[in-house]
Scaffold this motif. Structure first.
Motif, short mmCIF file in Angstrom:
data_model
loop_
_atom_site.label_atom_id
_atom_site.label_comp_id
_atom_site.label_asym_id
_atom_site.label_seq_id
_atom_site.Cartn_x
_atom_site.Cartn_y
_atom_site.Cartn_z
N ALA A 193 -29.62 -9.27 0.51
CA ALA A 193 -30.81 -8.41 0.58
C ALA A 193 -32.02 -9.13 0.00
CB ALA A 193 -30.56 -7.12 -0.19
N HIS A 194 -33.14 -9.02 0.70
CA HIS A 194 -34.43 -9.59 0.32
C HIS A 194 -34.47 -11.11 0.43
CE1 HIS A 194 -35.10 -5.52 -0.90
NE2 HIS A 194 -34.11 -5.61 -1.74
N GLN A 195 -33.40 -11.71 0.94
CA GLN A 195 -33.35 -13.15 1.17
C GLN A 195 -34.11 -13.49 2.45
OE1 GLN A 195 -31.69 -15.75 -0.65
NE2 GLN A 195 -32.92 -16.96 0.75
N GLU A 196 -34.74 -14.64 2.48
CA GLU A 196 -35.42 -15.12 3.67
C GLU A 196 -34.59 -16.23 4.29
OE1 GLU A 196 -39.08 -16.12 1.81
OE2 GLU A 196 -39.87 -14.09 2.01
N ARG A 205 -36.82 -11.89 6.84
CA ARG A 205 -36.40 -11.38 5.53
C ARG A 205 -35.50 -10.17 5.76
NH1 ARG A 205 -41.18 -9.97 2.93
NH2 ARG A 205 -41.37 -12.10 2.19
N ARG A 240 -42.86 -21.00 1.18
CA ARG A 240 -42.79 -20.23 2.43
C ARG A 240 -43.90 -20.63 3.40
NH1 ARG A 240 -38.95 -19.55 -0.72
NH2 ARG A 240 -37.76 -17.65 -0.62
N HIS A 287 -38.70 -7.52 10.67
CA HIS A 287 -37.99 -8.53 9.89
C HIS A 287 -38.63 -9.91 9.97
CE1 HIS A 287 -34.82 -5.50 10.56
NE2 HIS A 287 -34.53 -5.80 9.32
N SER A 290 -33.55 -6.74 4.58
CA SER A 290 -33.70 -5.59 3.68
C SER A 290 -32.32 -5.25 3.11
CB SER A 290 -34.27 -4.39 4.43
OG SER A 290 -35.58 -4.68 4.86
N GLU A 291 -32.29 -4.32 2.21
CA GLU A 291 -31.06 -3.88 1.58
C GLU A 291 -30.03 -3.42 2.62
OE1 GLU A 291 -28.96 -3.83 -1.74
OE2 GLU A 291 -31.14 -4.03 -1.90
#
Length: 150
Positions: free
Chosen positions: A14-17, A65, A107, A49, A67-68
């Motif tokens: 989660a929240h990882q790119e 990215r 990024r 996303h 999400s949860e």
């Protein structure tokens, strides 16, 4: 590289790119027509996303990215499925390459690199000449090589 090798160690955090590359079956240049690129662009613009992306004649690069509770494979599979339904002659390779960005990775530099693909491939000399991309940090008038960090 076998598909199973690409999946080794793949995790959805989660929240990882993630930097993603996926290729059309047999590297067919499906995205060399305006109708197909427009259909793809419409589908990706509907998906929140994707932070940055560029569509090449026979493949796609994107930065997304999660999400949860989301699955990396499911997000990529959904984009491939939606675009394949819209574009009759589009068939994707079943696999995709992913790279989980580390906290210290820049990024904006990664987005610049991703968006520079049409230039490095010799398709255009400036991103301003290439309409098949999107990025939350840059606008279509920008060129990734000359951008200030924003």
């Amino acid at each position: 590289m076998p598909y199973s090798d690409l999946r080794k160690g793949r995790r959805s955090i989660a929240h990882q790119e993630y930097l993603i590359t996926t290729v059309c079956l047999d590297r067919r240049p499906v995205f060399s027509t305006e109708a197909n690129t427009a259909a793809f662009s419409e589908q990706i613009h509907q998906d929140p996303h994707w932070l940055a992306w560029v569509l090449m004649p026979d493949h796609f690069h994107g930065l997304l990215r999660l999400s949860e509770g989301e699955s990396l494979s499911e997000i990529v599979r959904a984009l491939k499925g939606r675009t394949a339904r819209e574009i009759a002659d589009l068939h994707w390779q079943p696999n995709f390459y992913d790279h989980a960005l580390r906290a210290e990775e820049d990024r904006l530099a990664i987005a610049r690199y991703l968006l520079g693909n049409p230039i490095r491939a010799g398709i255009v000399s400036s991103l301003r000449e290439y309409p098949h991309w999107g990025c939350q940090w840059f606008t279509p008038g920008d060129d990734p090589d000359g951008l200030d960090d924003r």
